[in-house]
Design a protein around this motif. Structure first.
Motif, PDB file in Angstrom:
ATOM      1  N   LEU A   1       0.836  -1.207   0.000  1.00  0.00           N
ATOM      2  CA  LEU A   1       0.000   0.000   0.000  1.00  0.00           C
ATOM      3  C   LEU A   1       0.867   1.252   0.000  1.00  0.00           C
ATOM      4  O   LEU A   1       0.573   2.230  -0.714  1.00  0.00           O
ATOM      5  CB  LEU A   1      -0.950  -0.005   1.191  1.00  0.00           C
ATOM      6  CG  LEU A   1      -2.085  -1.021   1.110  1.00  0.00           C
ATOM      7  CD1 LEU A   1      -2.758  -1.183   2.471  1.00  0.00           C
ATOM      8  CD2 LEU A   1      -3.094  -0.621   0.043  1.00  0.00           C
TER       9      LEU A   1
ATOM     10  N   ARG B   1       1.063   4.198  -2.891  1.00  0.00           N
ATOM     11  CA  ARG B   1       0.880   5.614  -2.543  1.00  0.00           C
ATOM     12  C   ARG B   1       2.073   6.451  -3.027  1.00  0.00           C
ATOM     13  O   ARG B   1       1.922   7.592  -3.431  1.00  0.00           O
ATOM     14  CB  ARG B   1       0.696   5.760  -1.033  1.00  0.00           C
ATOM     15  CG  ARG B   1       0.307   7.131  -0.582  1.00  0.00           C
ATOM     16  CD  ARG B   1      -0.039   7.273   0.901  1.00  0.00           C
ATOM     17  NE  ARG B   1       0.607   6.345   1.800  1.00  0.00           N
ATOM     18  CZ  ARG B   1       0.044   5.229   2.294  1.00  0.00           C
ATOM     19  NH1 ARG B   1      -1.180   4.890   1.942  1.00  0.00           N
ATOM     20  NH2 ARG B   1       0.691   4.455   3.129  1.00  0.00           N
TER      21      ARG B   1
ATOM     22  N   VAL C   1      -2.306  -4.430  -4.735  1.00  0.00           N
ATOM     23  CA  VAL C   1      -3.247  -4.771  -3.672  1.00  0.00           C
ATOM     24  C   VAL C   1      -4.653  -4.739  -4.253  1.00  0.00           C
ATOM     25  O   VAL C   1      -5.044  -3.789  -4.937  1.00  0.00           O
ATOM     26  CB  VAL C   1      -3.130  -3.781  -2.489  1.00  0.00           C
ATOM     27  CG1 VAL C   1      -4.172  -4.069  -1.427  1.00  0.00           C
ATOM     28  CG2 VAL C   1      -1.730  -3.847  -1.890  1.00  0.00           C
TER      29      VAL C   1
ATOM     30  N   THR D   1      -7.990  -3.564   0.688  1.00  0.00           N
ATOM     31  CA  THR D   1      -8.190  -2.181   1.128  1.00  0.00           C
ATOM     32  C   THR D   1      -9.467  -2.055   1.941  1.00  0.00           C
ATOM     33  O   THR D   1      -9.485  -1.406   2.990  1.00  0.00           O
ATOM     34  CB  THR D   1      -8.234  -1.248  -0.100  1.00  0.00           C
ATOM     35  OG1 THR D   1      -7.036  -1.443  -0.866  1.00  0.00           O
ATOM     36  CG2 THR D   1      -8.342   0.200   0.309  1.00  0.00           C
TER      37      THR D   1
END
Length: 151
Positions: free
Chosen positions: A46, A50, A100, A105
């Motif tokens: 994650l 980002r 992912v 999430t």
């Protein structure tokens, strides 16, 4: 060292926060049939997304300090659980990227969302200068921890 110095009090408080987050991570893992290693891998993936960092199995293995076989087993397990998918890199078709899945999430937000909202609300009680000081402190602590781990 003086256990009552302001800096040592911060060390003890940071340790307590770390322990609480670790316990929450273990609770999340157990409630979703995951191993704590799976949770750490998902966090790395994650963070990579980002930061627009291409996450390959080799990259993940280095982050997790796993050998190739351990990394393959980890990715296979996360893929079977439909939390991660392997995709071909559109720039280099020989390279496999890890992404992912939305399911992961959603699981994370359903468990950690209320805590994240609370932490954000707490942060909004501080002015910009105070938050910048906290950010600088935590960034320096993170760098120290990373250096200690690689030493």
């Amino acid at each position: 060292m003086n256990d009552q110095s302001p800096a040592m009090k911060l060390v003890h408080l940071l340790r307590a926060v770390t322990v609480e987050f670790d316990l929450l991570g273990a609770e999340f893992a157990a409630s979703n049939g995951l191993h704590p290693t799976d949770v750490r891998a998902l966090i790395h993936l994650l963070d990579a997304a980002r930061d627009d960092t291409p996450a390959t199995p080799g990259w993940l293995g280095r982050q997790m300090r796993l050998n190739s076989a351990g990394t393959t087993a980890l990715v296979d397990r996360l893929e079977r659980l439909e939390l991660v998918r392997r995709t071909k890199d559109t720039v280099d078709r020989r390279r496999v990227l890890l992404e992912v899945e939305e399911k992961a999430t959603e699981l994370g937000w359903s468990f950690f969302g209320p805590l994240i909202a609370e932490v954000v609300a707490v942060g909004e009680e501080f002015d910009t200068g105070e938050l910048e000081t906290v950010r600088r402190f935590l960034t320096s602590v993170l760098q120290s921890a990373q250096q200690a781990r690689t030493a």
